[in-house]
Design a protein around this motif. Structure first.
Motif, mmCIF file in Angstrom:
data_model
loop_
_atom_site.group_PDB
_atom_site.id
_atom_site.type_symbol
_atom_site.label_atom_id
_atom_site.label_comp_id
_atom_site.label_asym_id
_atom_site.label_seq_id
_atom_site.Cartn_x
_atom_site.Cartn_y
_atom_site.Cartn_z
ATOM 1 N N SER A 107 0.829 -1.205 0.000
ATOM 2 C CA SER A 107 0.000 0.000 0.000
ATOM 3 C C SER A 107 0.863 1.255 0.000
ATOM 4 O O SER A 107 0.624 2.196 -0.768
ATOM 5 N N VAL A 108 1.875 1.272 0.863
ATOM 6 C CA VAL A 108 2.741 2.443 0.957
ATOM 7 C C VAL A 108 3.537 2.636 -0.333
ATOM 8 O O VAL A 108 3.610 3.747 -0.876
ATOM 9 N N VAL A 109 4.121 1.563 -0.844
ATOM 10 C CA VAL A 109 4.927 1.652 -2.069
ATOM 11 C C VAL A 109 4.065 2.067 -3.254
ATOM 12 O O VAL A 109 4.447 2.932 -4.064
ATOM 13 N N TYR A 113 4.480 5.522 -5.317
ATOM 14 C CA TYR A 113 4.738 5.415 -6.753
ATOM 15 C C TYR A 113 3.758 6.266 -7.552
ATOM 16 O O TYR A 113 4.138 7.030 -8.444
ATOM 17 N N ARG A 114 2.468 6.170 -7.208
ATOM 18 C CA ARG A 114 1.451 6.928 -7.945
ATOM 19 C C ARG A 114 1.600 8.429 -7.723
ATOM 20 O O ARG A 114 1.415 9.231 -8.642
ATOM 21 N N LEU A 115 1.922 8.841 -6.510
ATOM 22 C CA LEU A 115 2.138 10.262 -6.232
ATOM 23 C C LEU A 115 3.343 10.774 -7.019
ATOM 24 O O LEU A 115 3.326 11.899 -7.535
ATOM 25 N N TRP A 116 4.373 9.954 -7.111
ATOM 26 C CA TRP A 116 5.567 10.328 -7.869
ATOM 27 C C TRP A 116 5.227 10.498 -9.348
ATOM 28 O O TRP A 116 5.639 11.472 -9.990
ATOM 29 N N LEU A 235 -4.087 9.157 1.727
ATOM 30 C CA LEU A 235 -4.821 8.329 2.682
ATOM 31 C C LEU A 235 -4.320 6.895 2.644
ATOM 32 O O LEU A 235 -4.212 6.230 3.684
ATOM 33 N N MET A 236 -3.968 6.416 1.466
ATOM 34 C CA MET A 236 -3.484 5.047 1.327
ATOM 35 C C MET A 236 -2.161 4.854 2.057
ATOM 36 O O MET A 236 -1.920 3.792 2.642
ATOM 37 N N VAL A 238 -1.279 6.476 4.751
ATOM 38 C CA VAL A 238 -1.646 6.446 6.175
ATOM 39 C C VAL A 238 -2.178 5.067 6.563
ATOM 40 O O VAL A 238 -1.775 4.487 7.588
ATOM 41 N N VAL A 239 -3.069 4.522 5.743
ATOM 42 C CA VAL A 239 -3.637 3.205 6.019
ATOM 43 C C VAL A 239 -2.559 2.129 5.958
ATOM 44 O O VAL A 239 -2.511 1.221 6.800
ATOM 45 N N GLY A 240 -1.663 2.210 4.966
ATOM 46 C CA GLY A 240 -0.591 1.229 4.843
ATOM 47 C C GLY A 240 0.322 1.224 6.050
ATOM 48 O O GLY A 240 0.711 0.154 6.549
ATOM 49 N N VAL A 241 0.668 2.417 6.543
ATOM 50 C CA VAL A 241 1.506 2.508 7.743
ATOM 51 C C VAL A 241 0.786 1.904 8.937
ATOM 52 O O VAL A 241 1.397 1.199 9.761
ATOM 53 N N GLN A 242 -0.519 2.150 9.028
ATOM 54 C CA GLN A 242 -1.286 1.583 10.145
ATOM 55 C C GLN A 242 -1.321 0.055 10.080
ATOM 56 O O GLN A 242 -1.219 -0.627 11.100
#
Length: 249
Positions: A107-109, A113-116, A235-236, A238-242
């Motif tokens: 999720s984090v990666v 990637y998409r933000l980049w 948000l993704m 944040v959720v991935g870190v959680q």
């Protein structure tokens, strides 16, 4: 679960985002499984979402049935199937905690990637890269799709540099994931994840899945949703870190 308001509080936005993704807002649906995994196990969440994805795939393929790239599909679908088989054998041997950690990391990666990419980052694959790389990325797409319904990044790394028109890109994406989602069904059956409860939950969510996909098809041709998509990816993360914290603790 079917009478749990918290489940629906997460499942309804998850399915809507999946529908928007299938309708053309590529990538935003990747947050669906991480959202559900906040409430139920990631394996159960994936089993509930798979029938929903199949229903949405049918709508997406119908909407973009005339726009697709034969060469991309011929190369990536077979290797993605191999990746799905490999992920099935992994899922059969690891605990739910490991799956949760993998889901959090993906999720984090994925979101980073998409933000980049949205900020103008280059996709690190040239348009004339060797076909072997395309097959490897197809394998990676199938593998991550089986684990977390998150096969978009490897797929896009191969497809985006080819400069397909928006309609052909969306249509090719729709057909690719429709095929591999169908191929994932036997693996979920073998893992015993299509329980009565999971299938009933999927059936309850199916009408919303169809409506949200049609909404995505309509919206993608009319609006520029860059800011909305950016919020989803943040948000993704944040959720991935959680999810990672939940798995590690």
């Amino acid at each position: 679960m079917l009478t749990d308001p918290t489940f629906y509080l997460l499942a309804i936005p998850a399915v809507i985002l999946l529908g928007l993704a299938k309708g053309g807002f590529a990538g935003v649906g990747a947050i669906a499984l991480p959202l559900l995994a906040l409430r139920i196990s990631p394996v159960q969440a994936a089993a509930i979402l798979l029938p929903v994805l199949v229903v949405q795939d049918a709508v997406g393929v119908w909407a973009f049935r005339k726009n697709w790239d034969r060469e991309v599909l011929a190369l990536m679908i077979p290797s993605a199937m191999v990746g799905i088989v490999a992920a099935y054998f992994l899922a059969a041997k690891v605990s739910a905690t490991v799956v949760l950690a993998v889901l959090g990391a993906i999720s984090v990666v994925f979101a980073c990637y998409r933000l980049w990419i949205s900020r103008g980052g280059r996709v690190p694959v040239s348009s004339n890269a060797p076909r072997a790389l395309g097959a490897a990325l197809g394998f990676a797409s199938g593998f991550t799709s089986q684990v977390a319904h998150a096969g978009q990044p490897p797929f896009q790394m191969w497809v985006l540099p080819k400069g397909l028109s928006p309609q052909v890109l969306v249509g090719t994406t729709a057909i690719f994931f429709a095929v591999i989602n169908l191929f994932k069904i036997p693996a979920y059956v073998a893992l015993g994840q299509f329980t009565h409860e999971n299938l009933m939950a999927a059936a309850v969510l199916a009408p919303l899945a169809i409506a949200s996909t049609l909404l995505g098809v309509w919206l993608v041709r009319r609006v520029n949703a860059e800011r909305f998509i950016t919020i989803i990816y943040v948000l993704m993360i944040v959720v991935g870190v959680q999810l990672l914290y939940k798995a590690l603790s």
